[in-house]
Enzyme design. Sequence first.
Site, PDB file in Angstrom:
ATOM      1  N   LYS A   6     -77.402 -92.047  18.613  1.00  0.00           N
ATOM      2  CA  LYS A   6     -76.346 -92.185  19.292  1.00  0.00           C
ATOM      3  C   LYS A   6     -76.426 -92.816  20.624  1.00  0.00           C
ATOM      4  CE  LYS A   6     -74.911 -87.941  19.544  1.00  0.00           C
ATOM      5  NZ  LYS A   6     -76.028 -87.306  18.823  1.00  0.00           N
ATOM      6  N   ARG A  21     -67.907 -82.611  21.453  1.00  0.00           N
ATOM      7  CA  ARG A  21     -69.156 -81.816  20.595  1.00  0.00           C
ATOM      8  C   ARG A  21     -68.292 -80.644  19.656  1.00  0.00           C
ATOM      9  NH1 ARG A  21     -73.769 -83.678  23.140  1.00  0.00           N
ATOM     10  NH2 ARG A  21     -75.856 -82.902  22.163  1.00  0.00           N
ATOM     11  N   ARG A  54     -90.076 -88.310  20.862  1.00  0.00           N
ATOM     12  CA  ARG A  54     -89.037 -89.204  21.832  1.00  0.00           C
ATOM     13  C   ARG A  54     -89.429 -89.394  23.175  1.00  0.00           C
ATOM     14  NH1 ARG A  54     -82.642 -88.060  21.656  1.00  0.00           N
ATOM     15  NH2 ARG A  54     -83.077 -86.098  22.707  1.00  0.00           N
ATOM     16  N   ARG A 108     -88.053 -84.985  27.110  1.00  0.00           N
ATOM     17  CA  ARG A 108     -86.864 -83.910  27.487  1.00  0.00           C
ATOM     18  C   ARG A 108     -87.230 -82.477  27.225  1.00  0.00           C
ATOM     19  NH1 ARG A 108     -81.232 -86.101  25.065  1.00  0.00           N
ATOM     20  NH2 ARG A 108     -81.294 -84.023  25.025  1.00  0.00           N
ATOM     21  N   ARG A 125     -80.688 -76.873  18.570  1.00  0.00           N
ATOM     22  CA  ARG A 125     -79.595 -77.590  18.598  1.00  0.00           C
ATOM     23  C   ARG A 125     -78.986 -78.367  17.513  1.00  0.00           C
ATOM     24  NH1 ARG A 125     -83.149 -81.720  21.752  1.00  0.00           N
ATOM     25  NH2 ARG A 125     -81.281 -83.275  21.590  1.00  0.00           N
TER      26      ARG A 125
HETATM   27  P1  AMP Z   1     -77.476 -84.861  24.473  1.00  0.00           P
HETATM   28  O1  AMP Z   1     -78.395 -85.744  25.555  1.00  0.00           O
HETATM   29  O2  AMP Z   1     -76.073 -85.348  23.925  1.00  0.00           O
HETATM   30  O3  AMP Z   1     -78.290 -84.360  23.269  1.00  0.00           O
HETATM   31  O4  AMP Z   1     -77.044 -83.414  25.277  1.00  0.00           O
HETATM   32  C1  AMP Z   1     -78.157 -82.552  25.779  1.00  0.00           C
HETATM   33  C2  AMP Z   1     -77.461 -81.360  26.081  1.00  0.00           C
HETATM   34  O5  AMP Z   1     -76.497 -81.644  27.048  1.00  0.00           O
HETATM   35  C3  AMP Z   1     -76.689 -80.669  24.881  1.00  0.00           C
HETATM   36  O6  AMP Z   1     -77.742 -80.040  24.086  1.00  0.00           O
HETATM   37  C4  AMP Z   1     -75.870 -79.667  25.755  1.00  0.00           C
HETATM   38  O7  AMP Z   1     -76.555 -78.712  26.412  1.00  0.00           O
HETATM   39  C5  AMP Z   1     -75.232 -80.384  26.979  1.00  0.00           C
HETATM   40  N1  AMP Z   1     -74.098 -81.489  26.276  1.00  0.00           N
HETATM   41  C6  AMP Z   1     -73.740 -82.829  26.284  1.00  0.00           C
HETATM   42  N2  AMP Z   1     -72.931 -82.978  25.783  1.00  0.00           N
HETATM   43  C7  AMP Z   1     -72.307 -82.236  25.759  1.00  0.00           C
HETATM   44  C8  AMP Z   1     -70.841 -81.616  25.068  1.00  0.00           C
HETATM   45  N3  AMP Z   1     -70.148 -82.787  24.984  1.00  0.00           N
HETATM   46  N4  AMP Z   1     -70.389 -80.519  25.230  1.00  0.00           N
HETATM   47  C9  AMP Z   1     -71.168 -79.377  25.478  1.00  0.00           C
HETATM   48  N5  AMP Z   1     -72.493 -79.631  26.091  1.00  0.00           N
HETATM   49  C10 AMP Z   1     -73.103 -81.094  25.972  1.00  0.00           C
END
Ligand code: AMP
Length: 215
Positions: free
Chosen positions: A13, A88, A127, A161, A172
């Site tokens: 994404k 999400r 990654r 990360r 996740r």
């Molecule tokens: P990502 O970079 O999109 O994989 O997001 C990393 C982490 O940020 C996720 O595992 C959540 O802990 C938090 N996070 C990101 N976007 C959201 C969202 N829309 N709602 C809730 N938590 C989020």
Amino acid sequence: MRIVLLGPPGVGKGTQGRRLATERGCALISTGDMLRDAVARQTPLGMQAKLLMDAGQLVPDDVIVGLVRERSLEPDAVDGFVLDGFPRTVPQAIALDAMLAERSVHLDGVVLLLAPDEELVRRLSSRWECPVCRRVFNSLSAPSQDGRHCDDHPGTELRQRADDTVETVRTRLKVYGEQTAPLVDFYRSGGRLVGVKGTGPLDEVQIALQSAVGR
Ligand code: AMP
């Protein structure tokens, strides 16, 4: 153009969202990047979010909705954006629809990117990210030129990360299945969902995504 990119962690994404936003000249809004910036700046939000993020759990809906509400009003996003990582949960999707309706605009499309779980785990554990520009590299499939530094910031070492460990990735994926996958039906029933295969060469995924969102 206002687009949501939906799909499990590691499906691309961020990478594809960045390409699409650049091509369309609109903002890329990544809630994960916004939270990681807050963590790096040690803001109260960042400190609250860090524990949840490191555990692979979601940050509360009201916090995230507030972030997106503000970010989407910034000048670069007013006329369009690509959302990466938001919504999400179903409540977040409902809040997004309400937020856009208040502004008399709507989503132009929702794209679901898909790849098998084994592929996602493999991708996430290889990654590497630039801490300055957040560009993502993959040591197996798309390494940086020297394998250690960002191509756009040659003095900056790439890093992994904290939530890309195999164990947290599994959490996740589970959270995705429980809390985010219901959005597929939410958007499909509204006739707004298009599926795109997230596997194969990046350029091919990009072309499929471009044709899915149209001109
Ligand atoms: P990502 O970079 O999109 O994989 O997001 C990393 C982490 O940020 C996720 O595992 C959540 O802990 C938090 N996070 C990101 N976007 C959201 C969202 N829309 N709602 C809730 N938590 C989020």
